[in-house]
Design a protein around this motif. Sequence first.
Motif, PDB file in Angstrom:
ATOM      1  N   VAL A   1       0.954   4.271  -2.919  1.00 12.79           N
ATOM      2  CA  VAL A   1       0.831   5.698  -2.615  1.00 12.79           C
ATOM      3  C   VAL A   1       2.062   6.460  -3.098  1.00 12.79           C
ATOM      4  CG1 VAL A   1       0.594   7.380  -0.760  1.00 12.79           C
ATOM      5  CG2 VAL A   1      -0.669   5.237  -0.645  1.00 12.79           C
ATOM      6  N   ARG A   2       3.238   5.855  -2.952  1.00 12.21           N
ATOM      7  CA  ARG A   2       4.456   6.510  -3.400  1.00 12.21           C
ATOM      8  C   ARG A   2       4.468   6.694  -4.917  1.00 12.21           C
ATOM      9  NH1 ARG A   2       7.672   4.001  -0.143  1.00 12.21           N
ATOM     10  NH2 ARG A   2       8.169   2.278  -1.550  1.00 12.21           N
ATOM     11  N   ASN A   3       3.999   5.697  -5.642  1.00 12.51           N
ATOM     12  CA  ASN A   3       3.911   5.826  -7.103  1.00 12.51           C
ATOM     13  C   ASN A   3       2.899   6.902  -7.503  1.00 12.51           C
ATOM     14  OD1 ASN A   3       5.780   3.775  -7.425  1.00 12.51           O
ATOM     15  ND2 ASN A   3       4.231   2.171  -7.651  1.00 12.51           N
ATOM     16  N   ARG A   4       1.805   6.954  -6.764  1.00 16.04           N
ATOM     17  CA  ARG A   4       0.797   7.982  -7.061  1.00 16.04           C
ATOM     18  C   ARG A   4       1.354   9.381  -6.796  1.00 16.04           C
ATOM     19  NH1 ARG A   4      -4.868   8.055  -7.068  1.00 16.04           N
ATOM     20  NH2 ARG A   4      -5.468  10.010  -8.076  1.00 16.04           N
ATOM     21  N   MET A   5       2.107   9.525  -5.730  1.00 13.77           N
ATOM     22  CA  MET A   5       2.724  10.821  -5.430  1.00 13.77           C
ATOM     23  C   MET A   5       3.695  11.229  -6.544  1.00 13.77           C
ATOM     24  SD  MET A   5       3.440  10.264  -1.349  1.00 13.77           S
ATOM     25  CE  MET A   5       4.486  11.724  -1.233  1.00 13.77           C
ATOM     26  N   LYS A   6       4.439  10.279  -7.045  1.00 12.23           N
ATOM     27  CA  LYS A   6       5.367  10.574  -8.131  1.00 12.23           C
ATOM     28  C   LYS A   6       4.633  11.033  -9.386  1.00 12.23           C
ATOM     29  CE  LYS A   6       9.196   8.501 -10.714  1.00 12.23           C
ATOM     30  NZ  LYS A   6      10.003   7.267 -10.932  1.00 12.23           N
TER      31      LYS A   6
ATOM     32  N   LEU B   1      -1.958  12.976  -0.308  1.00 10.99           N
ATOM     33  CA  LEU B   1      -1.250  11.709  -0.499  1.00 10.99           C
ATOM     34  C   LEU B   1      -0.071  11.583   0.461  1.00 10.99           C
ATOM     35  CD1 LEU B   1      -1.236  11.446  -4.401  1.00 10.99           C
ATOM     36  CD2 LEU B   1      -2.503   9.988  -2.817  1.00 10.99           C
ATOM     37  N   THR B   2       0.614  12.679   0.728  1.00  9.59           N
ATOM     38  CA  THR B   2       1.720  12.650   1.688  1.00  9.59           C
ATOM     39  C   THR B   2       1.219  12.281   3.082  1.00  9.59           C
ATOM     40  OG1 THR B   2       2.885  14.346   0.420  1.00  9.59           O
ATOM     41  CG2 THR B   2       3.600  13.983   2.690  1.00  9.59           C
ATOM     42  N   LEU B   3       0.089  12.855   3.481  1.00  8.44           N
ATOM     43  CA  LEU B   3      -0.490  12.502   4.776  1.00  8.44           C
ATOM     44  C   LEU B   3      -0.904  11.039   4.822  1.00  8.44           C
ATOM     45  CD1 LEU B   3      -1.465  13.506   7.543  1.00  8.44           C
ATOM     46  CD2 LEU B   3      -3.641  14.138   6.468  1.00  8.44           C
ATOM     47  N   THR B   4      -1.504  10.555   3.732  1.00 13.03           N
ATOM     48  CA  THR B   4      -1.894   9.136   3.674  1.00 13.03           C
ATOM     49  C   THR B   4      -0.673   8.234   3.731  1.00 13.03           C
ATOM     50  OG1 THR B   4      -3.831   9.724   2.342  1.00 13.03           O
ATOM     51  CG2 THR B   4      -3.140   7.419   2.320  1.00 13.03           C
ATOM     52  N   TYR B   5       0.388   8.616   3.021  1.00 18.32           N
ATOM     53  CA  TYR B   5       1.601   7.806   3.020  1.00 18.32           C
ATOM     54  C   TYR B   5       2.224   7.750   4.407  1.00 18.32           C
ATOM     55  CZ  TYR B   5       6.438   6.498   2.084  1.00 18.32           C
ATOM     56  OH  TYR B   5       7.671   5.886   2.111  1.00 18.32           O
ATOM     57  N   ASN B   6       2.283   8.881   5.101  1.00 21.14           N
ATOM     58  CA  ASN B   6       2.865   8.897   6.445  1.00 21.14           C
ATOM     59  C   ASN B   6       2.037   8.070   7.424  1.00 21.14           C
ATOM     60  OD1 ASN B   6       4.965  10.551   5.606  1.00 21.14           O
ATOM     61  ND2 ASN B   6       3.858  12.442   6.113  1.00 21.14           N
TER      62      ASN B   6
ATOM     63  N   SER C   1       0.828  -1.203   0.000  1.00 14.94           N
ATOM     64  CA  SER C   1       0.000   0.000   0.000  1.00 14.94           C
ATOM     65  C   SER C   1       0.866   1.258   0.000  1.00 14.94           C
ATOM     66  CB  SER C   1      -0.929  -0.008   1.214  1.00 14.94           C
ATOM     67  OG  SER C   1      -0.186  -0.050   2.414  1.00 14.94           O
ATOM     68  N   THR C   2       1.968   1.260   0.738  1.00 15.76           N
ATOM     69  CA  THR C   2       2.852   2.416   0.729  1.00 15.76           C
ATOM     70  C   THR C   2       3.515   2.592  -0.639  1.00 15.76           C
ATOM     71  OG1 THR C   2       4.661   1.063   1.614  1.00 15.76           O
ATOM     72  CG2 THR C   2       3.293   2.257   3.197  1.00 15.76           C
ATOM     73  N   GLN C   3       3.813   1.491  -1.297  1.00 18.83           N
ATOM     74  CA  GLN C   3       4.404   1.577  -2.631  1.00 18.83           C
ATOM     75  C   GLN C   3       3.424   2.186  -3.623  1.00 18.83           C
ATOM     76  OE1 GLN C   3       7.524   0.835  -3.403  1.00 18.83           O
ATOM     77  NE2 GLN C   3       7.228   1.428  -5.548  1.00 18.83           N
TER      78      GLN C   3
ATOM     79  N   GLN D   1       3.435   4.761   9.218  1.00 20.21           N
ATOM     80  CA  GLN D   1       3.458   4.706  10.681  1.00 20.21           C
ATOM     81  C   GLN D   1       2.679   3.497  11.197  1.00 20.21           C
ATOM     82  OE1 GLN D   1       5.227   6.839  12.584  1.00 20.21           O
ATOM     83  NE2 GLN D   1       4.733   5.524  14.330  1.00 20.21           N
ATOM     84  N   ALA D   2       1.545   3.199  10.533  1.00 20.37           N
ATOM     85  CA  ALA D   2       0.767   2.023  10.944  1.00 20.37           C
ATOM     86  C   ALA D   2       1.550   0.741  10.701  1.00 20.37           C
ATOM     87  CB  ALA D   2      -0.558   1.994  10.185  1.00 20.37           C
ATOM     88  N   SER D   3       2.287   0.691   9.581  1.00 21.99           N
ATOM     89  CA  SER D   3       3.095  -0.496   9.294  1.00 21.99           C
ATOM     90  C   SER D   3       4.200  -0.676  10.341  1.00 21.99           C
ATOM     91  CB  SER D   3       3.703  -0.371   7.895  1.00 21.99           C
ATOM     92  OG  SER D   3       4.572  -1.435   7.624  1.00 21.99           O
TER      93      SER D   3
END
Length: 318
Positions: free
Chosen positions: A43-48, A290-295, A39-41, A299-301
């Motif tokens: 979100v990171r791709n979406r941010m890019k 997206l940055t807030l969602t990624y953080n 899931s973090t990956q 953090q949950a992971s």
Amino acid sequence: MAMAAVLRREGRRLTQPINALHSSLISQDQAPHGSRSISTQVVRNRMKSVKNIQKITKAMKMVAASKLRAVQTRAENSRGLWQPFTALLGDNPSTDVKKNVVVTVSSDKGLCGGINSTSVKISRVLHKLNSGPDKETKYVILGEKAKAQLVRDSKKDIELSLTELQKNPLNYTQVSVLADDILKNVEYDALRIVFNKFHSVVQFLPTVSTVLSPEVIEREAESGGKLGELDSYEIEGGETKSEILQNLAEFQFSCVMYNAVLENACSEQGARMSAMDSSSRNAGDMLDRLTLTYNRTRQASITTELIEIISGASALEG
């Protein structure tokens, strides 16, 4: 033999769940960081992707601003060409004639707000108002965007279509050749040019300019009214009044067309600047979310992994 058949059937029943379990274990072992890191990956791709889109929209805004500065001065100077003709010959949009031609000026490219849709809507209204059993209304389209919209429901009424007008820098020679081409191929009593008049980067005014044919101008002049002022001018040389009206009407149309194309080009670039600025701001807002969602996901992971380590250490101690 019956016992062997039963064993074979039981063997098939046992091998299927074992193979499925083995494949699921292999897939889990091949996962690089586990299901939580996927899931973090994403979100990171979406941010890019959003960052790349924001870079593109900012660059398009700068390009539009540069083009606007280049064409705005010419548009303001062109207003002095058609104003004397309008003062002399008039601009009567309510003139009732049989052959009407609606000249719709639009852009060849999109991403410029609703200026093209506005021009098309006004053109359709003019077509409807000037249609009837004894009337004929045709379209002359400048620009790919108006053509794409009008061809859906008014293909049979399109008399002439021209695109890629702004491929080269606009000048009066280019537009006068275009106006001459329209006058040679289209029969008309009134030409109604629909375009967007530039006021500011965030404001443009849909405008309709009417150019009458020499015959209609002469008929209106004979019937009195504002066009009757032509009789107060002295004609020098061997040209007749009809020939002078013919030349004036053609020159008026080329001047109005030149101003209309430049005004619409300014409105297009201004609308594109506004649209790209809004897109850049929206991309920034989405990037913040997206940055807030990624953080939060990261953090949950981390928290889950710490809980698993502590639980495993407690189980070993116990």
